[in-house]
Design a protein around this motif. Structure first.
Motif, mmCIF file in Angstrom:
data_model
loop_
_atom_site.group_PDB
_atom_site.id
_atom_site.type_symbol
_atom_site.label_atom_id
_atom_site.label_comp_id
_atom_site.label_asym_id
_atom_site.label_seq_id
_atom_site.Cartn_x
_atom_site.Cartn_y
_atom_site.Cartn_z
ATOM 1 N N LYS A 59 0.831 -1.208 0.000
ATOM 2 C CA LYS A 59 0.000 0.000 0.000
ATOM 3 C C LYS A 59 0.865 1.258 0.000
ATOM 4 O O LYS A 59 0.558 2.234 -0.685
ATOM 5 C CB LYS A 59 -0.932 0.010 1.211
ATOM 6 N N ASN A 60 1.945 1.231 0.783
ATOM 7 C CA ASN A 60 2.856 2.380 0.843
ATOM 8 C C ASN A 60 3.479 2.639 -0.528
ATOM 9 O O ASN A 60 3.558 3.781 -0.981
ATOM 10 C CB ASN A 60 3.939 2.137 1.894
ATOM 11 N N ARG A 118 2.852 10.454 -9.298
ATOM 12 C CA ARG A 118 2.084 10.723 -10.522
ATOM 13 C C ARG A 118 1.265 12.011 -10.390
ATOM 14 O O ARG A 118 1.207 12.816 -11.317
ATOM 15 C CB ARG A 118 1.171 9.547 -10.849
ATOM 16 N N ALA A 119 0.633 12.196 -9.226
ATOM 17 C CA ALA A 119 -0.161 13.411 -9.006
ATOM 18 C C ALA A 119 0.738 14.639 -9.017
ATOM 19 O O ALA A 119 0.380 15.683 -9.575
ATOM 20 C CB ALA A 119 -0.920 13.312 -7.690
ATOM 21 N N LYS A 120 1.916 14.517 -8.415
ATOM 22 C CA LYS A 120 2.861 15.648 -8.398
ATOM 23 C C LYS A 120 3.321 15.976 -9.813
ATOM 24 O O LYS A 120 3.377 17.147 -10.197
ATOM 25 C CB LYS A 120 4.054 15.302 -7.510
ATOM 26 N N GLU A 135 1.691 15.335 -12.585
ATOM 27 C CA GLU A 135 0.545 15.892 -13.306
ATOM 28 C C GLU A 135 0.324 17.357 -12.943
ATOM 29 O O GLU A 135 0.055 18.195 -13.806
ATOM 30 C CB GLU A 135 -0.710 15.072 -13.013
ATOM 31 N N ASP A 174 3.611 5.865 -5.392
ATOM 32 C CA ASP A 174 3.483 5.968 -6.847
ATOM 33 C C ASP A 174 2.389 6.953 -7.232
ATOM 34 O O ASP A 174 2.572 7.802 -8.116
ATOM 35 C CB ASP A 174 3.194 4.582 -7.427
ATOM 36 N N GLN A 175 1.230 6.849 -6.548
ATOM 37 C CA GLN A 175 0.135 7.787 -6.823
ATOM 38 C C GLN A 175 0.553 9.217 -6.528
ATOM 39 O O GLN A 175 0.223 10.140 -7.272
ATOM 40 C CB GLN A 175 -1.091 7.420 -5.986
ATOM 41 N N TYR A 176 1.291 9.424 -5.445
ATOM 42 C CA TYR A 176 1.755 10.766 -5.090
ATOM 43 C C TYR A 176 2.678 11.316 -6.167
ATOM 44 O O TYR A 176 2.536 12.464 -6.591
ATOM 45 C CB TYR A 176 2.490 10.722 -3.738
ATOM 46 N N ASP A 205 2.214 1.786 -3.409
ATOM 47 C CA ASP A 205 1.144 2.256 -4.285
ATOM 48 C C ASP A 205 0.848 3.735 -4.033
ATOM 49 O O ASP A 205 0.710 4.522 -4.970
ATOM 50 C CB ASP A 205 -0.113 1.418 -4.063
ATOM 51 N N LEU A 206 0.768 4.109 -2.754
ATOM 52 C CA LEU A 206 0.507 5.519 -2.425
ATOM 53 C C LEU A 206 1.669 6.412 -2.864
ATOM 54 O O LEU A 206 1.449 7.527 -3.350
ATOM 55 C CB LEU A 206 0.244 5.676 -0.930
#
Length: 193
Positions: free
Chosen positions: A54-55, A64-66, A68, A60-62, A57-58
């Motif tokens: 989960k860490n 990607r959001a940064k 973007e 990676d999401q962070y 994944d989070l």
């Protein structure tokens, strides 16, 4: 064993079940405790693996959001730079016919005063039309209208037969661009009596 508790010859010794029960219970509890610890350790290991996943994944999401948001900011900055660079394009394009008319008028060598006047009036109409298309509006207060310091600039106060702080005369028109004062109108104002 004491001689009193020693069994007689030929007899089988009797074993007291209560004397051995604690040993049996203790020996059975040790493997159950070991199994319980092993299960708890396995559960904690699984939970740790889940949390690590989960860490990751989070994270990676962070990232990607940064990325973007950085791309969106960069695109917005580019759009703003382009808007600033080409903001006058429409305005300049609407003034080109005025320039063409002035050049055409100056190209005529033997023009009469009447022709020059008609050409100047036509060119003025073109210029006024170009300004109106670009939301440039004249400020020309009427005589006797209330002095507005946001749109008028008083050059002097003169005695007049009208109400105090009203426009007596417009010396130069002012202009608004999209409801913002580009240049205030130069006026004379009625002095107090």
């Amino acid at each position: 064993m004491s001689p009193e508790n020693t069994p007689a010859e030929g007899t089988t010794p009797t074993i007291d079940p209560s004397a051995t029960a604690p040993q049996a219970a203790g020996s059975a509890a040790e493997p159950q405790a070991a199994i319980g610890e092993a299960d708890a350790l396995a559960a904690l290991t699984n939970e740790l693996a889940d949390l690590k996943a989960k860490n990751a994944d989070l994270a990676d999401q962070y990232l990607r959001a940064k990325a973007e948001s950085e791309n969106a900011r960069r695109r917005a900055d580019d759009e703003i730079a382009k808007a600033r660079k080409f903001a006058l394009e429409s305005f300049a394009e609407s003034l080109l016919p005025v320039l063409d008319s002035l050049e055409a008028g100056l190209a005529v060598q033997e023009a009469t005063v009447q022709q020059v006047r008609e050409g100047a009036e036509a060119t003025l109409k073109q210029l006024q039309s170009a300004l109106a298309r670009n939301k440039v509006v004249a400020i020309a207060p009427e005589q006797g209208s209330k002095f507005d310091p946001h749109q008028h600039q008083a050059i002097s106060m003169v005695p007049a037969d009208q109400e105090t702080n009203t426009v007596v005369n417009v010396l130069q028109k002012g202009y608004l661009i999209a409801e913002r004062v580009l240049r205030p109108a130069l006026v004379t104002v009625a002095a107090p009596k």
